[in-house]
Scaffold this active site. Structure first.
Site, PDB file in Angstrom:
ATOM      1  N   LYS A   1      -6.382  -2.502   4.700  1.00  0.00           N
ATOM      2  CA  LYS A   1      -5.193  -1.819   5.230  1.00  0.00           C
ATOM      3  C   LYS A   1      -5.403  -1.155   6.594  1.00  0.00           C
ATOM      4  CE  LYS A   1      -2.813  -1.023   0.852  1.00  0.00           C
ATOM      5  NZ  LYS A   1      -1.501  -1.642   0.993  1.00  0.00           N
TER       6      LYS A   1
ATOM      7  N   ASP B   1     -12.162   1.303  -5.116  1.00  0.00           N
ATOM      8  CA  ASP B   1     -11.156   0.602  -4.315  1.00  0.00           C
ATOM      9  C   ASP B   1     -10.548   1.628  -3.354  1.00  0.00           C
ATOM     10  OD1 ASP B   1      -8.908  -0.523  -3.234  1.00  0.00           O
ATOM     11  OD2 ASP B   1      -8.166  -1.383  -5.122  1.00  0.00           O
TER      12      ASP B   1
ATOM     13  N   TYR C   1      -3.906   0.329  -9.270  1.00  0.00           N
ATOM     14  CA  TYR C   1      -3.367  -0.856  -8.615  1.00  0.00           C
ATOM     15  C   TYR C   1      -4.449  -1.416  -7.708  1.00  0.00           C
ATOM     16  CZ  TYR C   1      -0.843  -4.109  -5.771  1.00  0.00           C
ATOM     17  OH  TYR C   1      -0.470  -5.259  -5.144  1.00  0.00           O
TER      18      TYR C   1
ATOM     19  N   TYR D   1       7.965  -8.856  -3.988  1.00  0.00           N
ATOM     20  CA  TYR D   1       8.529  -8.360  -5.243  1.00  0.00           C
ATOM     21  C   TYR D   1      10.051  -8.475  -5.253  1.00  0.00           C
ATOM     22  CZ  TYR D   1       3.889  -6.317  -4.940  1.00  0.00           C
ATOM     23  OH  TYR D   1       2.554  -6.132  -4.771  1.00  0.00           O
TER      24      TYR D   1
HETATM   25  N1  PMP Z   1      -6.010  -2.059  -3.692  1.00  0.00           N
HETATM   26  C1  PMP Z   1      -5.215  -1.033  -3.413  1.00  0.00           C
HETATM   27  C2  PMP Z   1      -5.629   0.352  -3.823  1.00  0.00           C
HETATM   28  C3  PMP Z   1      -4.022  -1.231  -2.745  1.00  0.00           C
HETATM   29  O1  PMP Z   1      -3.215  -0.187  -2.481  1.00  0.00           O
HETATM   30  C4  PMP Z   1      -3.672  -2.547  -2.355  1.00  0.00           C
HETATM   31  C5  PMP Z   1      -2.376  -2.842  -1.597  1.00  0.00           C
HETATM   32  N2  PMP Z   1      -1.313  -2.033  -1.881  1.00  0.00           N
HETATM   33  C6  PMP Z   1      -4.548  -3.602  -2.654  1.00  0.00           C
HETATM   34  C7  PMP Z   1      -5.705  -3.321  -3.321  1.00  0.00           C
HETATM   35  C8  PMP Z   1      -4.222  -5.009  -2.263  1.00  0.00           C
HETATM   36  O2  PMP Z   1      -4.308  -5.192  -0.889  1.00  0.00           O
HETATM   37  P1  PMP Z   1      -3.545  -6.389  -0.182  1.00  0.00           P
HETATM   38  O3  PMP Z   1      -2.076  -6.101  -0.316  1.00  0.00           O
HETATM   39  O4  PMP Z   1      -4.038  -6.335   1.234  1.00  0.00           O
HETATM   40  O5  PMP Z   1      -3.939  -7.643  -0.871  1.00  0.00           O
END
Ligand code: PMP
Length: 691
Positions: A538, A509, A408, A280
């Site tokens: 993560k 998610d 997100y 970003y």
């Molecule tokens: N979903 C959520 C809730 C996230 O917080 C993130 C990453 N911040 C992602 C998806 C995307 O994961 P990545 O950065 O490993 O592609």
């Protein structure tokens, strides 16, 4: 070769042995002489010495050796050697210290070395280890941990004898495993090179050992010279001069800084600016950047030697802190066996075990795992699963997704399409993105009584547009990057019921919330719901490697595969064996190390530490859940100036938009949680957040 002790910069190396009694002290003393001969104020420092009594004349046998090595040089007002801890028992440091009621450890020894640097006029330190590299300092740490913590270049000293090669090569492996830089390998003749074995051809053995080591140093990419130390009949002045000459090229390398890892690191910034792009960020007006050199526990060491207390867990991932020995061990073990094979037509134990264990930890009903290589891809997979499922059911019009605002889910196209349209920067790509259906953000706070009215909008949309909607996707209970918003689990529970009623799949998610961060293993457990699809990532590998997983129910899997269907996805690095093995080790740590208690303690620390922020001007809300603390400001914050303030306070935090937030590793000690919170408080108090 710079060792920074706050404002003071001292250069140095670590002299380690491949075992006990291999000749470290003689090499250290010879190098000391060589350095003094080229004008350096060099000093030998022994952090731990066992088998001596301070004040006893015999003592300080090692000091005497160093004194003897420079006895004929012009006197210097800097003592040749210093001992930081002496213990009487001639034993391993952990035993000798324990006998005298002293607790040794990396933290203490590093602090002692720093303090010594402060008080010393030396400009080059030769830190000498005790025994071999895996000599214990206490129950949990050994010399190698201490060496890794200091991060100084290493001169490895080994004995040239029968069996010596083995110890030297194993020691080199150990240094490599900790990412230590080898500045030289000294091979020292022993009194009995045949180790009492009759019939050994000693000259051939000695020459062969040296030849093998030279070859290995090159083959394994160590850019370090082999110093063959000659046999001297007695350690007199002539012998010291001869030894110093042998070490002179190494001393020159050190003084000139050839191969200096730290200064190389510091030159990284301009190189980075020329060729790299950061998340970003603009390349024409790049944001401030720091070079990270090493990590350990909950610390990030910058190239200038500063250690920062980590408050971010590297974006939710490093929940056990950094360099956890179990994760490192799993990584090395799997790397030695099989780092990766394609997952098409092949399978392996790390993937099978991990899938079984994940399913056992996840909400009931999830029965199949599809591995992905990042969170965003796991979300793409979830969306594709839902679409293929609905298609296979004959629901061909169900091609849209419903998502609450403020969510997100990642930066790939499908994932972006279900992110909050404003904070997710959709406008840039609006022409390309699939058009999804959004409803208002779950409004009912986590800590307020549940308000069923908060679902009125979503209830209406789900009922009216059910025929278009394949699935609902949301982050349960905690919306992360979209606003760090904690909402009521009742919302998820009621939404799950509505999904079932309308034939819409529920995708949770849990990429940010999974593995304990909210105080439950998965945030779904707050709501006691059973999703059709769940994504995690993560913290799955404890922050070590990129891996994510999408789990689904047997109904979804069978639905997709009925009538000969297959699921159309297959990343090259699917189920990477290294990542799966590390993830398995991370689950072991979660199981064995009371994550629940640690997150509860973290929550308490964050609550107490951030409470005072609520009364500061410009603060809109302070909220804490599990291991997440948020100070929400009324206006967007100045990330660059805040980060500068935080780094000056020795903490690592990365605020964004209106949010100053913390999610420290679960292992963070209470004193560091306090330090993080105090830094946030003082930053806001001092106005560091203002534009
Ligand atoms: N979903 C959520 C809730 C996230 O917080 C993130 C990453 N911040 C992602 C998806 C995307 O994961 P990545 O950065 O490993 O592609």
């Amino acid at each position: 070769m710079v060792f920074r002790s706050d404002q003071l910069v001292v250069r140095g190396i670590f002299v380690a042995g491949s075992g006990t009694g291999v000749g470290k002290t003689v090499c250290t003393a010879a190098l000391l002489r060589a350095l003094r001969l080229v004008g350096m104020a060099a000093q030998a420092v022994k952090p731990v010495q066992t088998g001596v009594i301070p004040g006893d004349g015999a003592v300080l046998a090692d000091t005497a050796v160093c004194d003897a090595a420079v006895a004929d040089l012009p006197p210097h007002d800097l003592p040749t050697a210093a001992m930081l801890h002496c213990f009487a028992l001639p034993a391993s440091p952990h035993l000798a210290a324990e006998r005298e009621g002293v607790s040794l450890g990396c933290d203490r020894l590093c602090a002692d070395v720093r303090a010594h640097c402060h008080g010393s006029r030396a400009d080059f330190l030769l830190l000498e280890g005790a025994g071999g590299v895996r000599v214990p300092l206490n129950q949990h740490e050994d010399m190698l941990d201490f060496m890794a913590r200091l991060g100084l270049p290493v001169l490895l000293v080994g004995d040239n004898c029968l069996g010596g090669l083995n110890h030297i090569l194993l020691s080199l492996d150990a240094l490599r495993g900790r990412g230590l830089f080898l500045c030289g390998l000294a091979l020292v003749p022993t009194a009995d090179p045949s180790a009492g074995c009759p019939g050994v051809d000693v000259p051939a053995l000695l020459a062969d050992n040296a030849a093998v080591l030279r070859c290995r140093l090159q083959q394994e990419g160590w850019n370090a010279p082999l110093v063959e130390v000659p046999r001297v009949p007695a350690l007199n002045a002539a012998a010291w001069q001869r030894l110093a000459e042998v070490f002179a090229p190494l001393a020159h390398r050190m003084v000139s800084g050839a191969g200096e890892s730290r200064s190389e690191q510091q030159k990284l910034l301009p190189r980075d600016r020329r060729v790299l792009w950061h998340p970003y960020a603009s390349v024409t007006e790049p944001p401030p950047l720091h070079v990270a050199e090493r990590t350990f526990s909950n610390r990030i060491r910058l190239a200038d030697g500063r250690d920062l207390v980590d408050g971010m867990s590297s974006w939710w991932a490093a929940v056990h802190g950094y360099n956890h020995p179990r994760l490192l061990a799993a990584l090395r073990e799997q790397a030695g066996r099989m780092p990766h094979v394609m997952f098409g037509g092949l399978t392996h134990e790390p993937a099978v075990c991990l899938a079984e264990r994940l399913l056992a930890l996840m909400p009931a009903g999830l029965e199949r795992i599809f591995f992905a290589d990042s969170g965003s891809v796991a979300v793409e997979i979830a969306l594709k699963m839902a679409l293929q499922y609905q298609h296979a059911q004959g629901e061909k019009r169900r091609t849209r997704f419903l998502a609450p605002l403020g969510g997100y889910h990642g930066d790939t196209f499908g994932a972006m399409s279900v992110c909050d349209p404003i904070t997710g920067m959709h406008s840039l790509f609006s022409g390309m993105l699939p058009r999804q259906i959004f409803v208002e953000r779950p409004s009912c706070r986590f800590d307020h009584p549940f308000d069923p009215g908060s679902l009125d909008a979503v209830r209406t949309v789900l009922r009216e547009r059910r025929e278009e909607i394949a699935a609902v996707i949301l982050e349960p209970v905690v919306q992360g990057a979209g606003g760090m918003w904690f909402y009521h689990p009742g919302y998820v529970r009621e939404l799950s019921r509505l999904c079932r009623e309308t034939g819409v799949l529920l995708i949770l998610d849990e990429i940010a919330t999974g593995f304990g961060r909210t105080g439950k293993m998965f945030a779904a457990f707050w709501a006691d719901v059973q999703p059709d699809i769940l994504c995690c990532g993560k913290a799955l590998t404890g922050g070590m490697l990129t891996l994510a997983a999408t789990a689904c129910t047997e109904r979804v899997a069978n639905g997709i595969c009925s009538e000969g269907g297959v699921f159309m996805h297959g990343p090259t690095y699917m189920a990477n064996a290294l990542a799966c093995a590390v993830a398995g080790a991370s689950l072991d740590i979660l199981e064995k190390e009371d994550w629940c208690g640690r997150v509860a303690t973290l929550e308490q620390g964050l609550r107490g530490g951030l409470a005072a922020c609520a009364n500061l001007p410009g603060v809109r809300d302070v909220r804490v859940l599990g291991g997440i603390g948020v100070v929400e400001m009324s206006e967007p914050v100045n990330t660059a100036s805040l980060q500068k303030f935080f780094v000056s306070r020795g903490v690592w935090l990365r605020p964004f938009q209106r949010l100053v937030y913390l999610m420290p590793p679960y292992i963070t000690p209470a004193s560091d949680v306090e330090r993080l919170c105090k830094a946030v408080h003082d930053a806001v108090l001092s106005g560091a957040h203002l534009p």
